[in-house]
Design a protein around this motif. Structure first.
Motif, short mmCIF file in Angstrom:
data_model
loop_
_atom_site.label_atom_id
_atom_site.label_comp_id
_atom_site.label_asym_id
_atom_site.label_seq_id
_atom_site.Cartn_x
_atom_site.Cartn_y
_atom_site.Cartn_z
N LEU A 30 0.83 -1.21 0.00
CA LEU A 30 0.00 0.00 0.00
C LEU A 30 0.86 1.26 0.00
O LEU A 30 0.58 2.22 -0.70
CB LEU A 30 -0.92 0.00 1.22
CG LEU A 30 -2.12 -0.97 1.14
CD1 LEU A 30 -2.86 -1.00 2.46
CD2 LEU A 30 -3.05 -0.57 0.01
N THR A 31 1.92 1.23 0.81
CA THR A 31 2.81 2.40 0.87
C THR A 31 3.46 2.65 -0.49
O THR A 31 3.58 3.79 -0.92
CB THR A 31 3.91 2.18 1.94
OG1 THR A 31 3.29 1.74 3.13
CG2 THR A 31 4.68 3.46 2.20
N HIS A 33 2.24 1.91 -3.36
CA HIS A 33 1.21 2.50 -4.23
C HIS A 33 0.99 3.98 -3.91
O HIS A 33 0.88 4.80 -4.82
CB HIS A 33 -0.09 1.74 -4.09
CG HIS A 33 -0.12 0.51 -4.93
ND1 HIS A 33 -0.03 0.54 -6.29
CD2 HIS A 33 -0.20 -0.80 -4.59
CE1 HIS A 33 -0.04 -0.70 -6.76
NE2 HIS A 33 -0.15 -1.53 -5.75
N GLN A 34 0.91 4.26 -2.62
CA GLN A 34 0.70 5.66 -2.23
C GLN A 34 1.83 6.53 -2.75
O GLN A 34 1.62 7.62 -3.26
CB GLN A 34 0.61 5.77 -0.70
CG GLN A 34 -0.75 5.37 -0.18
CD GLN A 34 -0.75 5.13 1.31
OE1 GLN A 34 0.25 5.35 1.98
NE2 GLN A 34 -1.86 4.66 1.84
N ARG A 35 3.04 6.01 -2.62
CA ARG A 35 4.19 6.80 -3.05
C ARG A 35 4.23 6.94 -4.57
O ARG A 35 4.65 7.95 -5.09
CB ARG A 35 5.48 6.17 -2.52
CG ARG A 35 5.59 6.33 -1.01
CD ARG A 35 6.87 5.77 -0.46
NE ARG A 35 8.04 6.47 -0.98
CZ ARG A 35 9.28 6.09 -0.71
NH1 ARG A 35 9.50 5.03 0.05
NH2 ARG A 35 10.29 6.77 -1.19
N GLN A 37 1.58 7.06 -6.43
CA GLN A 37 0.53 7.99 -6.80
C GLN A 37 0.91 9.44 -6.51
O GLN A 37 0.64 10.33 -7.29
CB GLN A 37 -0.76 7.65 -6.04
CG GLN A 37 -1.46 6.45 -6.65
CD GLN A 37 -2.72 6.09 -5.89
OE1 GLN A 37 -3.57 6.93 -5.67
NE2 GLN A 37 -2.82 4.86 -5.49
N SER A 38 1.52 9.63 -5.35
CA SER A 38 1.84 11.01 -4.99
C SER A 38 3.20 11.44 -5.52
O SER A 38 3.54 12.61 -5.51
CB SER A 38 1.81 11.17 -3.48
OG SER A 38 2.75 10.30 -2.91
N PRO A 89 -3.68 5.06 -11.15
CA PRO A 89 -3.78 4.58 -9.77
C PRO A 89 -4.99 3.67 -9.55
O PRO A 89 -6.07 4.13 -9.23
CB PRO A 89 -3.91 5.86 -8.96
CG PRO A 89 -4.46 6.85 -9.91
CD PRO A 89 -4.08 6.44 -11.28
#
Lengths: 325, 190
Positions: A30-31, A33-35, A37-38, A89
């Motif tokens: 998840l981290t 993916h978050q990274r 995306q951002s 995403p």
């Protein structure tokens, strides 16, 4: 002391000290993916004024037409060779596809050759995504609906009356009418399970998919009946097919022999024993189901000192009785 | 659970290169699903700090994602990921902030299981693990890849992009260095 021998002993021990932790793996995924995306990275503030100056110069020289036109999302990532990668995403959906491909290849001889957008992508109004998966057994259209959609209600409606002009559509779901009917060179075979729909023109491929999902469901039920989580295990089907996450040849051969010789003899109608390896731990669970519906579990732990599988658990529990062909 | 004579190419099915180009996200998910744990464990062995290994593992996959369309398929995905993992681990251990600012945890030499192993053997392992953790990175990496990961000489050569002969040489030197450090402590290792 013999360094070589001690190194090998130590290595055997070290291989078990980082256990597979599904929660940790999920958190890391998840981290990531978050990274992605951002596109976050610690920003070097010293560089900021330089970048501002460069941007102004480039802008004035007309190099930022793309951004003037409003096309910049700020979510792209620059790859090697200055190639810009669009990051879409959709981690949950992509994750589902990855897990499905993993299951298909774990349970059967299916090999994935290529994946790409499916011709059914726009047809189903409620579909999350659709892929064309090219396998060694033929092409397969995979449509993934949201979890709350029961794809098993969807049925294929085929018109085979005109040779060379076969058309088909689906019933039991909302469709984009202007794209219908779909055309095919031959009969189409459909299999639906939960929120998934598979369509192919290869009858044996659809048979394989049905077999995979049925068997997977039985295995999942058996594991669950003993309080085990399917996600924490890898099925093992064939010695030599893969390196199977580091299990040695002896470990694999020995557990296969054990699996085929259960203490209570197998009878006609019993499900063939299946071996599941626990991720990150030297544990093998052999599960099967008697014709009477009784689930069986024998759990073994690999003992490095004796180089043998040691029986840890031998359990039986009444499970769901199934109709078998 | 490492394999005996592990063959990277046998390890698992992977989508061919063309797929990596056409469906980067799906392929990336697939790669993460298959290799996240392997890479994390490798980073744990290199860095000896599970928290830091978590961060480095994330960096490995971020870097892999960025490079995926440029991946030429000249090596296996696993080889490529391991190469990135080694580089990222090295980068982490060499980073200025790690060496100068942050508290550096003692190498994570975990408890050995006393029930199964004799106390003497346990002590030998502990000493050996401690000394391995003190080896220079180039020596430690070859020990980890050869013994812990159980990769063949050829596979290590592919990951480190050196010849098999060079791998043998490095491995020999790493063992010699290890032996020297252990012998310094007053015991005779052969």
């Amino acid at each position: 002391m013999d360094l070589e021998q001690k190194l090998r002993e130590l290595a055997k021990h070290e291989q078990y000290v980082v256990p597979y932790d599904p929660a940790l793996m999920n958190r890391m995924r998840l981290t990531i993916h978050q990274r992605l995306q951002s596109n976050r990275k610690p920003f070097p503030f010293v560089v900021a004024p330089i970048i501002v100056v460069v941007l102004i110069v480039v802008f004035l020289s007309g190099g930022l037409e793309h951004f003037r036109a409003g096309g910049g999302t700020g979510k792209n990532i620059e790859g090697e060779n200055n190639r810009v990668i669009e990051y879409a995403p959709a981690p949950v959906i992509s994750d589902r596809l990855a897990k499905m491909l993993n299951m298909m290849t774990s349970y059967d001889d299916i090999e994935i050759k290529k994946t790409g957008p499916s011709q059914l992508a726009e047809v189903f109004l409620r579909a999350d995504e659709a892929h064309e998966v090219e396998t060694n057994k033929g092409k397969l259209q995979v449509v993934i609906f949201p979890e709350n959609v029961n794809a098993e209600q969807i049925e294929l409606d085929e018109d085979l009356t005109t040779s060379g002009n076969i058309t088909y559509t689906f019933t039991g779901t909302e469709l984009k009418e202007e794209l219908l009917p779909l055309r095919a060179k031959g009969p189409t075979y459909v299999y639906t399970k939960s929120n998934l729909l598979f369509a192919t023109n290869n009858s044996s491929l659809v048979g394989s998919i049905r077999y995979i999902f049925d068997l997977r469901e039985v295995h999942s039920d058996i594991l669950t009946s003993f309080g085990l989580n399917w996600d924490e295990y890898d099925i093992y089907r064939r010695i030599g097919k893969r390196g199977k996450d580091g299990w040695s040849e002896k470990q694999l051969k020995d557990i296969a022999i054990i699996a085929l010789r259960p203490p209570d003899e197998l009878e006609i109608g019993d499900l063939m024993p299946a071996i599941f390896f626990k991720k990150g731990e030297p544990i093998a669970s052999i599960i099967y189901q008697k014709a009477s519906g009784v689930n069986k579990l024998r759990q073994y732990r690999w003992d490095q000192a004796t180089e043998a599988w040691i029986l840890e658990q031998n359990k039986s529990i009444q499970g769901k009785k199934r109709k078998r062909e | 659970m490492r394999r005996e004579g592990k063959k990277l190419e046998e390890k698992e099915m992977l989508p061919p290169l063309s797929i990596l180009h056409s469906t980067v996200d799906a392929s990336f998910e697939f790669i993460m699903e298959k290799h996240l744990y392997d890479v994390y464990r490798l980073c744990c062995w290199f860095i000896q700090d599970k928290i830091a290994a978590e961060d480095v593992t994330q960096e490995v996959f971020l870097r892999a994602y960025k490079s995926l369309p440029g991946f030429r398929g000249e090596s296996k995905i696993e080889t490529w990921l391991y190469r990135i993992a080694i580089n990222e681990s090295k980068r982490y251990l060499r980073s200025w902030s790690i060496r100068h600012i942050f508290y550096q945890a003692e190498p994570d030499v975990h408890e050995f299981i006393e029930i199964e192993e004799g106390v003497v053997r346990k002590e030998e392992w502990r000493r050996l693990a401690t000394v391995i953790a003190k080896l220079p990175f180039r020596h430690r990496q070859i020990i980890i890849l050869h013994y812990y990961e159980e990769l063949t000489i050829e596979e290590i050569g592919e990951i480190l992009e050196i010849s098999s002969g060079a791998v043998y040489t490095r491995l020999h030197r790493a063992r010699e260095k290890l032996k020297a450090l252990l012998n310094k402590e007053g015991e005779k290792w052969t």
